[in-house]
Design a protein around this motif. Sequence first.
Motif, PDB file in Angstrom:
ATOM      1  N   LEU A  75       0.829  -1.208   0.000  1.00  0.00           N
ATOM      2  CA  LEU A  75       0.000   0.000   0.000  1.00  0.00           C
ATOM      3  C   LEU A  75       0.862   1.256   0.000  1.00  0.00           C
ATOM      4  CD1 LEU A  75      -2.833  -0.994   2.515  1.00  0.00           C
ATOM      5  CD2 LEU A  75      -3.025  -0.724   0.036  1.00  0.00           C
ATOM      6  N   GLY A 107      -7.209  -8.560  -9.929  1.00  0.00           N
ATOM      7  CA  GLY A 107      -7.415  -8.237  -8.524  1.00  0.00           C
ATOM      8  C   GLY A 107      -6.251  -7.488  -7.929  1.00  0.00           C
ATOM      9  N   GLU A 108      -6.492  -6.968  -6.731  1.00  0.00           N
ATOM     10  CA  GLU A 108      -5.482  -6.179  -6.026  1.00  0.00           C
ATOM     11  C   GLU A 108      -4.332  -7.077  -5.576  1.00  0.00           C
ATOM     12  OE1 GLU A 108      -5.507  -2.768  -5.521  1.00  0.00           O
ATOM     13  OE2 GLU A 108      -7.142  -2.942  -6.964  1.00  0.00           O
ATOM     14  N   ARG A 156      -2.298 -11.174 -13.270  1.00  0.00           N
ATOM     15  CA  ARG A 156      -1.574 -11.462 -12.032  1.00  0.00           C
ATOM     16  C   ARG A 156      -1.599 -12.966 -11.755  1.00  0.00           C
ATOM     17  NH1 ARG A 156      -0.540  -6.606  -9.370  1.00  0.00           N
ATOM     18  NH2 ARG A 156      -2.067  -4.954  -9.679  1.00  0.00           N
ATOM     19  N   GLN A 168      -1.867  -8.982  -3.178  1.00  0.00           N
ATOM     20  CA  GLN A 168      -2.187  -9.642  -1.912  1.00  0.00           C
ATOM     21  C   GLN A 168      -0.913 -10.265  -1.356  1.00  0.00           C
ATOM     22  OE1 GLN A 168      -5.303 -12.527  -2.414  1.00  0.00           O
ATOM     23  NE2 GLN A 168      -5.459 -13.023  -0.243  1.00  0.00           N
TER      24      GLN A 168
END
Length: 199
Positions: A39, A99-100, A65, A102
């Motif tokens: 982040l 997706g983000e 990803r 992780q």
Amino acid sequence: MEQSANQIVVRGSLLELPRLSHENHGKQFFRFLLEVPRLSGAVDTLPVIARQELLEQLDLSGGSRILVRGQVRSYNSHAGQGPRLLIFIFAEAMETCEGEPQNEVTLTGTICKAPVYRRTPLGREICDVMLAVPRAYRRSDYLPCILWGRLAQEISRLKVGDSISLTGRLQSRLYRKVTPEGEEQRTAYEISALTAAST
């Protein structure tokens, strides 16, 4: 089913094509690096080792990803100048997806070196802990963990032989090592804990 004492889930981007790492019992294992942004904007570059069959089953049309589920493992390498503890992700399942990013680790292990409590020059509290995490066939992985603030205070009071469970992320960090051949840049890996408690 009993939950594993060692679980990691990471989602990131492939930094390089997989290359042969080693063979074991007639099976080939490949190594690649996965980039997982934090982040904060920093990027962790994490080594993954996967069986050839897992890579062959990977459907690259599923997204940009790669999601890897597995365990954080350690290996004592005696190549070069003295032994070095190598940390990597051992993949048990992989898929491509969107997706983000992780990066989630869950560990339960035994403290195998006295915790080292210190403060940074800016006064931030840190505690370094080496955890022995049990693996199949009566083996263990030795994983360096770092805790911050109140967690650092609490865990620093524990002793060798105490058991803890923690959650966090696997992070990479560059450092400079002076060798007989001169100074070289290396990468260290550690689990940065978000929660931790004695068990």
